[in-house]
Scaffold this active site. Sequence first.
Site, PDB file in Angstrom:
ATOM      1  CG  ASN A 115      -0.354  -0.080   2.499  1.00 13.11           C
ATOM      2  OD1 ASN A 115       0.684  -0.709   2.667  1.00 13.11           O
ATOM      3  ND2 ASN A 115      -0.947   0.568   3.469  1.00 13.11           N
TER       4      ASN A 115
ATOM      5  CB  CYS B 287      -2.505   0.078   8.060  1.00 13.80           C
ATOM      6  SG  CYS B 287      -1.096   1.158   8.363  1.00 13.80           S
TER       7      CYS B 287
ATOM      8  CD  GLU C 251       7.432  -1.047  11.771  1.00 17.38           C
ATOM      9  OE1 GLU C 251       6.656  -0.282  11.157  1.00 17.38           O
ATOM     10  OE2 GLU C 251       8.053  -1.964  11.214  1.00 17.38           O
TER      11      GLU C 251
ATOM     12  CD  GLU D  58       3.845  -2.125  13.552  1.00 12.66           C
ATOM     13  OE1 GLU D  58       2.689  -1.657  13.597  1.00 12.66           O
ATOM     14  OE2 GLU D  58       4.618  -2.101  14.514  1.00 12.66           O
TER      15      GLU D  58
HETATM   16  P1  NDP Z   1      -0.111  -9.489   3.101  1.00 14.82           P
HETATM   17  O1  NDP Z   1      -0.127  -9.978   4.495  1.00 14.82           O
HETATM   18  O2  NDP Z   1      -0.809 -10.278   2.064  1.00 14.82           O
HETATM   19  O3  NDP Z   1       1.387  -9.332   2.572  1.00 14.82           O
HETATM   20  C1  NDP Z   1       2.352  -8.549   3.235  1.00 14.82           C
HETATM   21  C2  NDP Z   1       3.723  -9.006   2.792  1.00 14.82           C
HETATM   22  O4  NDP Z   1       3.924 -10.330   3.262  1.00 14.82           O
HETATM   23  C3  NDP Z   1       3.903  -9.068   1.286  1.00 14.82           C
HETATM   24  O5  NDP Z   1       5.228  -8.752   0.953  1.00 14.82           O
HETATM   25  C4  NDP Z   1       3.602 -10.517   0.993  1.00 14.82           C
HETATM   26  O6  NDP Z   1       4.147 -10.925  -0.225  1.00 14.82           O
HETATM   27  C5  NDP Z   1       4.259 -11.177   2.179  1.00 14.82           C
HETATM   28  N1  NDP Z   1       3.766 -12.506   2.504  1.00 14.82           N
HETATM   29  C6  NDP Z   1       2.572 -13.072   2.222  1.00 14.82           C
HETATM   30  N2  NDP Z   1       2.525 -14.345   2.693  1.00 14.82           N
HETATM   31  C7  NDP Z   1       3.716 -14.583   3.297  1.00 14.82           C
HETATM   32  C8  NDP Z   1       4.289 -15.707   3.977  1.00 14.82           C
HETATM   33  N3  NDP Z   1       3.631 -16.858   4.113  1.00 14.82           N
HETATM   34  N4  NDP Z   1       5.534 -15.597   4.469  1.00 14.82           N
HETATM   35  C9  NDP Z   1       6.216 -14.442   4.347  1.00 14.82           C
HETATM   36  N5  NDP Z   1       5.744 -13.365   3.683  1.00 14.82           N
HETATM   37  C10 NDP Z   1       4.510 -13.413   3.186  1.00 14.82           C
HETATM   38  O7  NDP Z   1      -0.628  -7.981   3.163  1.00 14.82           O
HETATM   39  P2  NDP Z   1      -0.892  -7.007   1.945  1.00 14.82           P
HETATM   40  O8  NDP Z   1       0.349  -6.882   1.116  1.00 14.82           O
HETATM   41  O9  NDP Z   1      -2.167  -7.391   1.300  1.00 14.82           O
HETATM   42  O10 NDP Z   1      -1.049  -5.606   2.708  1.00 14.82           O
HETATM   43  C11 NDP Z   1      -2.219  -5.143   3.240  1.00 14.82           C
HETATM   44  C12 NDP Z   1      -2.266  -5.399   4.731  1.00 14.82           C
HETATM   45  O11 NDP Z   1      -1.181  -4.748   5.361  1.00 14.82           O
HETATM   46  C13 NDP Z   1      -3.506  -4.833   5.367  1.00 14.82           C
HETATM   47  O12 NDP Z   1      -4.025  -5.762   6.273  1.00 14.82           O
HETATM   48  C14 NDP Z   1      -3.005  -3.612   6.112  1.00 14.82           C
HETATM   49  O13 NDP Z   1      -3.790  -3.233   7.207  1.00 14.82           O
HETATM   50  C15 NDP Z   1      -1.664  -4.075   6.529  1.00 14.82           C
HETATM   51  N6  NDP Z   1      -0.830  -2.926   6.856  1.00 14.82           N
HETATM   52  C16 NDP Z   1      -0.523  -2.691   8.178  1.00 14.82           C
HETATM   53  C17 NDP Z   1       0.223  -1.581   8.531  1.00 14.82           C
HETATM   54  C18 NDP Z   1       0.604  -1.338   9.953  1.00 14.82           C
HETATM   55  O14 NDP Z   1       1.507  -0.536  10.178  1.00 14.82           O
HETATM   56  N7  NDP Z   1      -0.005  -1.960  10.925  1.00 14.82           N
HETATM   57  C19 NDP Z   1       0.677  -0.618   7.516  1.00 14.82           C
HETATM   58  C20 NDP Z   1       0.283  -0.961   6.173  1.00 14.82           C
HETATM   59  C21 NDP Z   1      -0.441  -2.081   5.869  1.00 14.82           C
HETATM   60  P3  NDP Z   1       3.274 -10.837  -1.586  1.00 14.82           P
HETATM   61  O15 NDP Z   1       2.645  -9.507  -1.647  1.00 14.82           O
HETATM   62  O16 NDP Z   1       4.313 -11.032  -2.596  1.00 14.82           O
HETATM   63  O17 NDP Z   1       2.279 -11.942  -1.454  1.00 14.82           O
END
Ligand code: NDP
Length: 481
Positions: free
Chosen positions: A150, A282, A461, A248
């Site tokens: 995002n 988020c 963080e 996070e």
């Molecule tokens: P995901 O959990 O799908 O993915 C996050 C990252 O993890 C990506 O790089 C993804 O790779 C990777 N990933 C997925 N599965 C695995 C695994 N089994 N092992 C290791 N890495 C993995 O989230 P999104 O990318 O869809 O992001 C949106 C989410 O992030 C929302 O829930 C949002 O709220 C949260 N978010 C939280 C924030 C915070 O500070 N609390 C800030 C911003 C977002 P790939 O994309 O290649 O599948």
Amino acid sequence: MKKILNYINGKLLEPVANKYLDNFNPATGKVYSLIPNSDEQDVEQAIAAARSAFEGWASLRNTERAEWLEKISEGIERRTAELALAESIDNGKPLWLATSVDIPRARDNFKFYSTAIRHYASESHQTAEGVINYTLRKPIGVAACISPWNLPLYLFSWKIAPALAAGNTVVAKPSEVTPMTAYLLSEICVEIGLPAGVLNIVHGLGHSTGNALISSDNIDLVSFTGGTATGAHIAKIVAPKFKKMSLELGGKNPNIIFNDCDFEAMLNTTLNSSFANQGQICLCGSRILVERGIYQKFKDAFVAKVENMKVGDPMSDDSRLGAIVSKIHYDKILSYIDLAKEEGGTILVGGNSVQLDGEHKDGWYIAPTVIEGLDRQCRVNQEEIFGPVVTIQPFDTEEEALALANSTGYGLACTIWTNDLKKAHRLGDKVDSGIIWINCWLLRDLRTPFGGMKNSGVGREGGWEALHFFTEPKNICIKYT
Ligand code: NDP
């Protein structure tokens, strides 16, 4: 077609198995670049490079590492226009947003930690005459940093900068959905001659590349930002190995609006906190809770403003919302709008996809959507949608507002609008959120703890919190009399 490469041991490399994935431009729905579909071999190579760079990097003085971070920050500054364009194409966010927020913030993350590490100090405690305890804070080793799509470079750098500043070496995986600016960052590292292996960037899918990274026995800690389900999966693998973890995760943030707020300031900020970056932040407030006395006034004014928000080409300065990041995510958001109707909600505005013309006709666009009439316990009010969709709900008392705010499993961020200071402090204290904004939203200070409670994560963080996370404290007690 542009080919993204991995950055391992100071070099830009093809993946070992030579497999690639398509990278889409969400504004057009077309493939525009290829990214490595890295496997365990690439990941282990990157970890080995980080491992062999660790001792040298960790033994630099803080000021020397700070200088490297400054060089990265300056590299980002030099290429701001190119990075902003790349971020906008990769993610679908308006170019003006990437130019004014994402890239300057990525630059500032490196700048911030280059100065923070110069000022970082550990504690000492004089226990009695002749007895002193002092605490060393040592770099830990190889940090695995995984970030979402995002705010691609902004969140990627938010992890990498403190990890490196503290003396760790890093293997980082950006989201496969938005890999381009991470690739450009690796070009910057090559340009400035960052020592080989200090930072390694491996591209690929979460369930294969990401999973190989967090499952490796050769990493020492994990910093992850992403969805709650992915966070739970990572915790299951990493926790039994007793490695440090920062998670996070998602949110379902309340935006609590009282009768006595500054109405215009609240209204304008609420448009942003609802729909900035297509609602894919988020920290966006997706549940708008409004005190009954101004509910109708708010509803009318908000809906009128939302109707005028332009959804359009991310390159265009007057597009308030750009494209949704991927087809999968676009389908997910639309399915939640359908669910809202099934659950008895009324769509006040939006509720539909938007088809643009010409080269954008196959892009993924959704109108900003406002829904009312949903029960607090229904799925649309409980589950994270992460798109341009908000619900509005009235409340009558402060107690009811608090109960509504705390009625989900999440606890990331909350916004409160009131001119009653005592009420603001009372609620700020009681709402289950790691981050509370009163009469503002997304007003960030990089020194403050950043993160969530409950299902929104573990750890914080930002500022010293990140430097504490990326170091291991060791207490030494000495009796010298
Ligand atoms: P995901 O959990 O799908 O993915 C996050 C990252 O993890 C990506 O790089 C993804 O790779 C990777 N990933 C997925 N599965 C695995 C695994 N089994 N092992 C290791 N890495 C993995 O989230 P999104 O990318 O869809 O992001 C949106 C989410 O992030 C929302 O829930 C949002 O709220 C949260 N978010 C939280 C924030 C915070 O500070 N609390 C800030 C911003 C977002 P790939 O994309 O290649 O599948």
